[in-house]
Design an enzyme around this catalytic site. Structure first.
Site, PDB file in Angstrom:
ATOM      1  N   ASP A 290      -5.325   2.031  10.568  1.00 27.74           N
ATOM      2  CA  ASP A 290      -6.743   1.714  10.770  1.00 27.74           C
ATOM      3  C   ASP A 290      -6.924   1.187  12.195  1.00 27.74           C
ATOM      4  OD1 ASP A 290      -9.428   1.303   9.972  1.00 27.74           O
ATOM      5  OD2 ASP A 290      -8.987  -0.725   9.309  1.00 27.74           O
TER       6      ASP A 290
ATOM      7  N   ASP B 281       0.393   3.412   4.291  1.00 25.85           N
ATOM      8  CA  ASP B 281      -0.677   4.088   3.571  1.00 25.85           C
ATOM      9  C   ASP B 281      -1.760   4.560   4.539  1.00 25.85           C
ATOM     10  OD1 ASP B 281      -1.528   1.485   4.145  1.00 25.85           O
ATOM     11  OD2 ASP B 281      -2.166   1.018   2.106  1.00 25.85           O
TER      12      ASP B 281
ATOM     13  N   GLY C 148       0.773  -1.243   0.000  1.00 28.39           N
ATOM     14  CA  GLY C 148       0.000   0.000   0.000  1.00 28.39           C
ATOM     15  C   GLY C 148       0.802   1.289   0.000  1.00 28.39           C
TER      16      GLY C 148
HETATM   17  P1  IMP Z   1      -4.662  -2.038  10.547  1.00 27.58           P
HETATM   18  O1  IMP Z   1      -3.753  -3.139  11.004  1.00 27.58           O
HETATM   19  O2  IMP Z   1      -6.111  -2.347  10.839  1.00 27.58           O
HETATM   20  O3  IMP Z   1      -4.267  -0.680  11.084  1.00 27.58           O
HETATM   21  O4  IMP Z   1      -4.636  -2.037   8.999  1.00 27.58           O
HETATM   22  C1  IMP Z   1      -3.684  -1.437   8.304  1.00 27.58           C
HETATM   23  C2  IMP Z   1      -3.718  -1.904   6.863  1.00 27.58           C
HETATM   24  O5  IMP Z   1      -5.022  -2.262   6.422  1.00 27.58           O
HETATM   25  C3  IMP Z   1      -3.281  -0.785   5.976  1.00 27.58           C
HETATM   26  O6  IMP Z   1      -1.909  -0.820   5.788  1.00 27.58           O
HETATM   27  C4  IMP Z   1      -4.040  -1.055   4.703  1.00 27.58           C
HETATM   28  O7  IMP Z   1      -3.265  -1.878   3.876  1.00 27.58           O
HETATM   29  C5  IMP Z   1      -5.273  -1.778   5.118  1.00 27.58           C
HETATM   30  N1  IMP Z   1      -6.438  -0.863   5.144  1.00 27.58           N
HETATM   31  C6  IMP Z   1      -7.054  -0.334   6.222  1.00 27.58           C
HETATM   32  N2  IMP Z   1      -8.065   0.469   5.869  1.00 27.58           N
HETATM   33  C7  IMP Z   1      -8.069   0.479   4.520  1.00 27.58           C
HETATM   34  C8  IMP Z   1      -8.877   1.165   3.533  1.00 27.58           C
HETATM   35  O8  IMP Z   1      -9.801   1.952   3.815  1.00 27.58           O
HETATM   36  N3  IMP Z   1      -8.562   0.910   2.242  1.00 27.58           N
HETATM   37  C9  IMP Z   1      -7.550   0.067   1.859  1.00 27.58           C
HETATM   38  N4  IMP Z   1      -6.786  -0.568   2.739  1.00 27.58           N
HETATM   39  C10 IMP Z   1      -7.038  -0.369   4.061  1.00 27.58           C
HETATM   40 MG    MG Z   2      -0.940  -1.410   4.167  1.00 24.61          MG
END
Ligand code: IMP
Ligand code: MG
Length: 178
Positions: free
Chosen positions: A102, A99, A43
């Site tokens: 979340d 990127d 990403g």
């Molecule tokens: P986390 O571990 O939940 O913080 O997720 C992080 C990863 O999930 C990011 O590096 C993205 O690759 C993916 N991700 C989270 N939200 C989105 C979104 O809205 N669109 C695309 N990818 C996302």
């Molecule tokens: Mg990512």
């Protein structure tokens, strides 16, 4: 505009200006340091490639592949490293480039994982931040935009490996992933 996009959230010009701002801030904050930017694939590849050209420092670039998202739009909660950084991080000032932050599960795992390499410091730089979705205690040291709780694509962000090439960041139509 791509037919699967509901609306554009951040235009190409807005992103460009913001990336420049972040690059200038990093240039100030890390003057004289031994910086390595570690991009989280896939990403972050677009963001990192623009960001590094806005950083006026001697720095190196590395990548790792972390994955907690399968094909779906919801995190599986389990992070795996498919590709690790190539070089030593010993004594380096590491800036992890993402990127989007979340749930924070991926970044929390990565910070712990990278700390084992004895870097001088670890900072987090993410283009997008969804603070309302956070379930772990991790903060971005640098971020571009606060993002609404929608599924975003473009400028490196994908859904099922598509849309990474869009030059803007848009909200994906829910019917695409529902
Ligand atoms: P986390 O571990 O939940 O913080 O997720 C992080 C990863 O999930 C990011 O590096 C993205 O690759 C993916 N991700 C989270 N939200 C989105 C979104 O809205 N669109 C695309 N990818 C996302
Ligand atoms: Mg990512």
């Amino acid at each position: 505009m791509n037919k699967d996009i509901e609306s554009i959230l951040f235009t190409e010009a807005e992103i460009k200006a913001k990336v420049k701002e972040i690059g200038e801030q990093i240039t100030k904050d890390f003057a004289g340091k031994n910086v390595v930017l570690v991009g989280v694939l896939k990403g972050a590849f677009v963001f990192l490639s623009d960001l590094v050209r806005c950083i006026d420092l001697d720095c190196s670039v590395d990548f790792l592949t972390a994955s907690s998202y399968g094909k779906g739009a919801v995190s599986s909660g389990k992070v795996t490293i498919a590709k690790d950084v190539g070089g030593s991080l010993e004594g380096k000032d590491v800036i992890v480039v993402e990127d989007i932050l979340d749930s924070g599960v991926t970044m929390t795992f990565l910070k712990k994982y990278l700390a084992e390499r004895n870097p001088e410091s670890i900072s987090v730089c993410t283009l997008l931040d969804k603070p309302d979705r956070r379930i772990t205690d991790v903060k971005a040291d640098y971020f571009g935009f606060i993002s609404p709780n929608e599924f975003l694509v473009g400028y490196g962000l994908d859904y099922a490996e598509k849309y990474r090439n869009l030059p803007y960041i848009g909200i994906l139509k829910p019917e695409i992933y529902n």
